[in-house]
Design a protein around this motif. Structure first.
Motif, short mmCIF file in Angstrom:
data_model
loop_
_atom_site.label_atom_id
_atom_site.label_comp_id
_atom_site.label_asym_id
_atom_site.label_seq_id
_atom_site.Cartn_x
_atom_site.Cartn_y
_atom_site.Cartn_z
N LYS A 239 0.85 -1.21 0.00
CA LYS A 239 0.00 0.00 0.00
C LYS A 239 0.87 1.24 0.00
N ILE A 240 1.86 1.27 0.90
CA ILE A 240 2.71 2.45 1.04
C ILE A 240 3.44 2.71 -0.28
N LYS A 241 4.04 1.65 -0.86
CA LYS A 241 4.84 1.84 -2.07
C LYS A 241 3.96 2.17 -3.27
N ASN A 242 2.80 1.52 -3.38
CA ASN A 242 1.92 1.83 -4.51
C ASN A 242 1.49 3.28 -4.45
N SER A 243 1.18 3.75 -3.25
CA SER A 243 0.71 5.13 -3.17
C SER A 243 1.86 6.10 -3.46
N LEU A 244 3.08 5.76 -3.06
CA LEU A 244 4.23 6.63 -3.39
C LEU A 244 4.48 6.65 -4.90
N MET A 245 4.37 5.48 -5.53
CA MET A 245 4.59 5.44 -6.99
C MET A 245 3.51 6.23 -7.72
N GLU A 246 2.28 6.11 -7.21
CA GLU A 246 1.19 6.88 -7.82
C GLU A 246 1.46 8.37 -7.71
N SER A 247 2.09 8.78 -6.62
CA SER A 247 2.33 10.21 -6.45
C SER A 247 3.66 10.65 -7.10
N GLY A 248 4.34 9.71 -7.83
CA GLY A 248 5.45 10.15 -8.67
C GLY A 248 6.82 9.60 -8.35
N VAL A 249 6.96 8.77 -7.33
CA VAL A 249 8.28 8.21 -7.01
C VAL A 249 8.59 7.06 -7.98
N ILE A 250 9.83 7.02 -8.49
CA ILE A 250 10.26 5.91 -9.35
C ILE A 250 10.91 4.85 -8.46
N MET A 251 10.46 3.59 -8.59
CA MET A 251 11.07 2.52 -7.79
C MET A 251 11.52 1.41 -8.71
N GLN A 252 12.76 0.94 -8.50
CA GLN A 252 13.25 -0.21 -9.26
C GLN A 252 13.07 -1.45 -8.40
N VAL A 264 8.39 10.58 3.69
CA VAL A 264 7.72 11.50 2.76
C VAL A 264 8.63 11.73 1.56
N PHE A 265 8.05 11.78 0.37
CA PHE A 265 8.83 12.04 -0.85
C PHE A 265 8.24 13.27 -1.54
N GLU A 266 9.14 14.10 -2.07
CA GLU A 266 8.68 15.27 -2.85
C GLU A 266 9.50 15.36 -4.12
N GLY A 267 8.89 15.91 -5.18
CA GLY A 267 9.60 16.10 -6.44
C GLY A 267 9.90 14.78 -7.11
N GLU A 268 10.93 14.76 -7.98
CA GLU A 268 11.27 13.54 -8.72
C GLU A 268 12.31 12.75 -7.92
#
Ligand code: UD1
Ligand code: MG
Length: 434
Positions: A239-252, A264-268
């Motif tokens: 849940k946490i990671k999906n919501s972060l990716m939806e808000s713009g975080v790139i995850m490998q 918390v993540f902001e920007g790219e």
């Protein structure tokens, strides 16, 4: 939905013996926060009147939840005289006409699913799911399409044990139901406990309709064991990671990344595989490379790793931190620390280069001391900076130097390495001896 129309009671007083832990069940952590935290947070989105019933390790439970919430009513259950989920309801004071009863061991509950309990107009709405293996749950006895009663596992007959409709343990009651039936509960059952579930059969016998609500097993599954705890954590991570990716975080390879609730993540931002980001970390426009760990730290316009470790209270801005660099409680602004360093209790200013293998010696075995490094400082590889120490702006430290406590002033070079001796043919003589 009007927040003032509903009260919420969260039952969190049980021992949770199946966890096999000295710690109260509801204080076990999922993605960095106690499981009770999640349900209180969700409850506060629904209601302004949230009560949490406590007894077992009540001081620890109250203290840890008071760190996050200041508007919760803690109700103390008389667990000695009135044990059980019904006993837990005895001292509760409900302000509104309807009340949702939740369990503190259900961290995955979502607001949308709980709202459904109030969309139905009924004096009693109870949650049900079907399980192939219903073991451990209260069985819901349904006759002629109507809920009749709930039988706990320990009280069930062999026939009843086969029933696969189980009580998920969440209910919406009209206030009048609680006021009428809780005082009437008896403890004449296998566990000698006051069962909240007996309200169902008592109300039913008085002709009150029980409305079953089918709920999602994964979301309403209680955490009763350490295996359940780790299962819940996997779901919460997703849940946490999906919501972060939806808000713009790139995850490998997100399945290899662990990010706690509160980061918390902001920007790219890019997070590579194998990273662990915990606590209240804040990552802004930064690249976190493979297998790095960031704990309670701020990273802004920077790149970290691979294999770097930022320990709590590190603050990086416009900085490059590379392989095997450990930073603790330090502020680095416009700095390069590319390889194999420990920087602890330090501030390092713009344009400064920390060479490979530089160590701040911040601890003398008794106390910790600060290192202050100014602008455009060049610290040569394999140097030890013994704190308390100040390197002013525009200072050079030669490779392999041990800088003892004090101040190196602007423009100076610090060098402590001894003169190099070269001994001709030593190698051949040494090995010839063998
Ligand atoms: C309860 C239900 C069962 C249901 C299951 C769903 C009863 C009698 N049984 O069983 O029908 O299938 O939940 O998960 O209600 N608690 C207190 N005080 C107590 C005992 C428990 O506050 O004296 C709290 C616990 O902290 C927990 C919740 O109530 O959050 C449920 O207690 P638990 O012991 O897990 O009940 P179950 O045996 O699972
Ligand atoms: Mg339970």
């Amino acid at each position: 939905m009007n927040k003032n129309k509903i009260s919420i009671v969260i039952l969190a007083a049980g021992k949770g013996s199946r966890m096999k832990s000295p710690k109260a069940k509801v204080l076990h952590s999922i993605c960095g926060k106690e499981m009770l935290y999640y349900i209180i947070k969700t409850s506060r989105e629904i209601s302004d009147d949230v009560s949490v019933v406590v007894a077992h390790q009540k001081d620890a439970v109250i203290a840890s939840m008071s760190r996050y919430f200041n508007d919760i009513n803690f109700v103390i259950q008389d667990a000695l005289n009135f044990p059980g989920t019904g006993g837990a309801m005895k001292n509760v004071n409900i302000k509104n006409e309807r009340v949702l009863v939740l369990n503190g061991d259900m961290p995955l509950l979502q607001k949308n699913s709980l709202d459904k309990f109030f969309e139905i107009q009924s004096d009693i709405v109870m949650s049900i799911f079907e399980l192939e293996n219903p073991s451990g749950y209260g069985r819901v006895i349904i006759e002629d399409g109507q809920v009749k009663r709930i039988v706990e596992q320990k009280d069930a007959t062999l026939e009843e044990l086969k029933v696969q409709s189980v009580n998920a343990g969440i209910y919406a009651f009209s206030k009048k139901i609680i006021e009428k039936y809780i005082p009437l509960l008896q403890n004449n059952n296998a566990q000698e406990e006051y069962y909240l579930t007996d309200v169902i059969s008592m109300a039913r016998n008085d002709g009150i309709k029980i409305t079953p609500l089918l709920v999602d097993e994964e979301e309403f599954k209680g955490v009763n064991s350490k295996k359940d705890l780790s299962d819940a954590e996997i779901i919460m991570q997703e849940k946490i990671k999906n919501s972060l990716m939806e808000s713009g975080v790139i995850m490998q390879l997100p399945s290899t990344i662990y990010i706690e609730e509160g980061a918390v993540f902001e920007g790219e931002c890019i997070v590579e595989n194998g990273c662990r980001i915990t606590g209240e970390s804040k990552i802004i426009n930064s690249h976190i490379k493979a297998h790095s760990i960031i704990e309670d730290s701020i990273v802004k316009n920077s790149d970290v790793g691979p294999l770097a470790h930022l320990r709590p209270a590190s603050n990086l801005e416009d900085t490059h931190v590379g392989n095997f660099v450990e930073i603790k409680k330090s502020t680095l602004k416009g700095v390069k620390a590319g390889h194999l360093s420990y920087i602890g209790d330090a501030t390092v200013d713009e344009g400064t280069n920390i060479g490979a293998g530089v160590i701040t010696c911040n601890y003398d075995g008794i106390n910790k001391y600060k290192t202050t490094i100014g602008k455009n400082v060049f610290v040569g590889s394999d140097s030890q900076l013994i704190a308390p120490l100040t390197l002013e702006d525009n200072v050079m430290v030669a490779a392999g130097t041990t800088v003892r406590s004090g101040t190196i002033y602007s423009g100076e070079l610090a060098v402590s390495s001894s003169k190099l001796r070269v001994i001709k043919d030593f190698y051949y003589k040494f090995f010839a001896k063998k």
